[in-house]
Design a protein around this motif. Structure first.
Motif: not given
Length: 123
Positions: A79-98
């Motif tokens: 599974v993918y997450l394409q992230m465009n136009s990133l902002k400072p507030e998008d800063t985080a640890v990103y987790f995938c889950a099922g």
């Protein structure tokens, strides 16, 4: 259960793009709806996006609509997450889950989680 491993995080400037990948092991990936969540320092884990087993439906939190796209390739167990136009507030640890039970924003209904990948948006 499937085991999940996220990759693709890193440091990016505001306005930039990243694509996160989440590779699943096991033969039952196609039985799981998949989601992405994120957690910033000092904040609770937050829903980002989810996709159905077939990939025909997606949902997003309002703050990423129009900028992020979730997709999946069941032939590659990814599974993918394409992230465009990133902002400072998008800063985080990103987790995938099922989730084997629901296509949902509710983290409590997800059965398995990856270890997370850090995304930092900064100039």
């Amino acid at each position: 259960q499937v085991q999940l491993v996220e990759t693709g995080g890193g440091l990016v400037q505001p306005g930039g793009s990243l694509r996160l990948s989440c590779a699943a092991s096991g033969r039952t990936f196609s039985n799981y709806a998949m989601g992405w969540f994120r957690q910033a320092p000092g904040k609770e884990r937050e829903f980002v996006a989810a996709i159905t087993i077939s990939g025909s439906k997606t949902i997003y939190t309002d703050s990423v609509k129009g900028r992020f796209t979730i997709s999946r390739d069941n032939t590659k167990n990814t599974v993918y997450l394409q992230m465009n136009s990133l902002k400072p507030e998008d800063t985080a640890v990103y987790f995938c889950a099922g989730s084997s039970s629901a296509f949902t924003r509710d983290h409590r209904l997800y059965d398995c989680w990856g270890q997370g990948t850090q995304v930092t948006v900064s100039s």
